[in-house]
Design an enzyme around this catalytic site. Structure first.
Site, PDB file in Angstrom:
ATOM      1  N   THR A   1       0.830  -1.211   0.000  1.00  0.00           N
ATOM      2  CA  THR A   1       0.000   0.000   0.000  1.00  0.00           C
ATOM      3  C   THR A   1       0.861   1.256   0.000  1.00  0.00           C
ATOM      4  O   THR A   1       2.052   1.221   0.317  1.00  0.00           O
ATOM      5  CB  THR A   1      -0.924   0.051   1.241  1.00  0.00           C
ATOM      6  OG1 THR A   1      -0.109   0.192   2.410  1.00  0.00           O
ATOM      7  CG2 THR A   1      -1.769  -1.201   1.360  1.00  0.00           C
ATOM      8  N   CYS A   2       0.229   2.380  -0.307  1.00  0.00           N
ATOM      9  CA  CYS A   2       0.946   3.658  -0.379  1.00  0.00           C
ATOM     10  C   CYS A   2       0.966   4.354   0.970  1.00  0.00           C
ATOM     11  O   CYS A   2       0.712   5.558   1.064  1.00  0.00           O
ATOM     12  CB  CYS A   2       0.301   4.554  -1.416  1.00  0.00           C
ATOM     13  SG  CYS A   2       0.453   3.865  -3.046  1.00  0.00           S
ATOM     14  N   ASP A   3       1.238   3.607   2.020  1.00  0.00           N
ATOM     15  CA  ASP A   3       1.380   4.207   3.341  1.00  0.00           C
ATOM     16  C   ASP A   3       2.762   3.810   3.830  1.00  0.00           C
ATOM     17  O   ASP A   3       3.117   2.627   3.823  1.00  0.00           O
ATOM     18  CB  ASP A   3       0.298   3.669   4.284  1.00  0.00           C
ATOM     19  CG  ASP A   3       0.315   4.389   5.616  1.00  0.00           C
ATOM     20  OD1 ASP A   3       1.402   4.516   6.211  1.00  0.00           O
ATOM     21  OD2 ASP A   3      -0.760   4.805   6.067  1.00  0.00           O
TER      22      ASP A   3
ATOM     23  N   ASN B   1      -6.571   1.580  -0.182  1.00  0.00           N
ATOM     24  CA  ASN B   1      -5.909   1.619  -1.498  1.00  0.00           C
ATOM     25  C   ASN B   1      -6.583   0.678  -2.504  1.00  0.00           C
ATOM     26  O   ASN B   1      -5.985   0.288  -3.495  1.00  0.00           O
ATOM     27  CB  ASN B   1      -4.439   1.187  -1.390  1.00  0.00           C
ATOM     28  CG  ASN B   1      -3.469   2.346  -1.301  1.00  0.00           C
ATOM     29  OD1 ASN B   1      -2.279   2.132  -1.144  1.00  0.00           O
ATOM     30  ND2 ASN B   1      -3.934   3.574  -1.387  1.00  0.00           N
TER      31      ASN B   1
END
Ligand SMILES: *Cc1c(COP(=O)(O)O)cnc(C)c1O
Length: 377
Positions: A324-326, A367
């Site tokens: 994910t984009c975290d 996401n």
């Protein structure tokens, strides 16, 4: 434990995307091991560890009881065939209307750790049995439960006296030594506290009947853990030491220890890369991370065994991360993970010991990733 049945399931069914596969035979073996190790304790499976209906149905059929933390979990246990007298509402933080709903469903055993909670139970479940949870220090647990639950033993005495005055049945004391507890002595200290609460109340004419010894029984990740029998022996010794020949009824609430080693997550390598030409360490990104079910890698607390088809090759430490984009979605970085040098995009990896606290921790569509799929075989 990647059993032959799990390997066979993944090979023949080829499930798409990351998924958890749980082998019920292992859950059955774990239940037998607990019953054998602690023959005098009633087993209350902690539903939150993995509430898959197949697991609850199996355990209900084997005679397990259930520790539930919400009305929804109570309903799941009932649906699996448990009767209400086999269910405990073990959360010390309940809405009064949920206490009332549980009571209407026939639940008669509630956890408390404060006067305020006693008042809710007294109003919404008049006459019910309550046990008071005492704090433990969590020393030696790999996933400690901190100070969120329980009160100091001296306050537990007051809470149980108050419950008695409010018309409830002051039934016992509970504790949880902390999850994935590696220290066999942890139960000894907690049972000493429990005994002191029993003794103080007896002086006031209130005779408690039960000690709920909680969960904390470990599952094997990378390091070996003591067997159920060793825990059973340590607990039995501590019970005799503190309670002599007046041993009360006891309950255990295994969650992780019942299902952890029964599950394996199949995942896939999405990317292997470096941050600069002379970067010493690879970054390996999987299609599962903290938000897809591996939340217990928080602070790198739980370190899962990972198997690949290239484990014969040379190994090199790498940073392991989720998709994910975290930026928090990194599994192991401070303490990097050894994986084969030849590991490459598209390779399948098996993350072992993931039967507990994975499906229920996975986010819904963060996401756009689907929640972790689960197959119980
Ligand atoms: C979570 C929980 C358990 C299960 O703990 P494990 O360490 O997974 O065995 C047992 N009892 C209570 C009250 C819990 O909250």
């Amino acid at each position: 434990m990647t059993t032959a049945r799990i390997i066979d399931f993944i090979k023949t069914r080829r499930p798409e995307g990351p998924c958890l596969v749980v082998d019920l035979d292992v859950v059955r073996d774990n239940f037998h091991a607990f019953r054998h190790a602690l023959p005098n304790s009633a087993i209350y499976y902690a539903v939150k560890a993995n509430p898959a209906p197949e697991i609850l149905t199996l355990l209900a059929g084997m005679g397990s009881n259930f520790d539930c933390a919400s009305v929804a979990e109570i309903q799941m246990a009932l649906d699996a065939g448990a009767t209400s007298d086999r269910i405990s509402f073990g959360n010390t933080i309940k809405k009064e209307r949920d206490v009332a709903r549980a009571f209407a469903l026939g639940i008669d055993l509630f956890a408390v750790d404060s006067h305020e909670e006693v008042e809710k139970v007294a109003r919404a479940a008049p006459g019910a049995r309550v046990f008071c949870r005492v704090l433990t220090d969590g020393e030696g647990a790999e996933w400690p439960l901190s100070r969120k639950f329980g009160c100091v033993p001296q306050m537990a005495v007051d809470v149980l006296v108050y419950a008695h005055q409010m018309g409830l049945e002051s039934y016992g004391v509970s504790f949880h030594v902390g999850s994935q507890m590696m220290n066999l002595d942890a139960w000894d200290a907690a049972l000493g506290d429990a005994k002191r609460v029993f003794a103080s109340l007896a002086k006031q004419g209130i005779h408690l009947q039960m000690v709920n010894m909680g969960g904390g029984f470990p599952t094997k990740y990378l390091r070996d853990v003591p067997a159920a029998e060793e825990y059973g022996h340590a607990i039995d010794t501590a019970l005799r030491k503190h309670f002599g020949n007046q041993i009360p009824k006891t309950i255990i609430e295994p969650g992780r220890g019942m299902v952890g080693n029964a599950g394996v997550i199949k995942a896939e390598v999405v990317l292997v890369s470096r941050k600069s030409d002379n970067d010493n360490h690879r970054w390996v990104f999987l299609d599962i991370g903290k938000f897809g079910g591996l939340a217990e890698t928080m602070d790198e607390a739980i370190r899962y065994p990972i198997r690949t088809e290239r484990d014969e090759d040379a190994m090199e430490l790498c940073v392991l991360a989720g998709p994910t984009c975290d930026s928090a979605d990194v599994l192991y970085e401070k303490n990097m993970y050894p994986l084969p040098v030849s590991l490459t995009i598209g390779d399948e990896v098996l993350i072992e010991g993931t039967g507990a606290y994975t499906t229920t921790y996975s986010a819904v569509a963060f996401n756009g990733f689907e929640p972790l799929k689960s197959y119980v075989i």
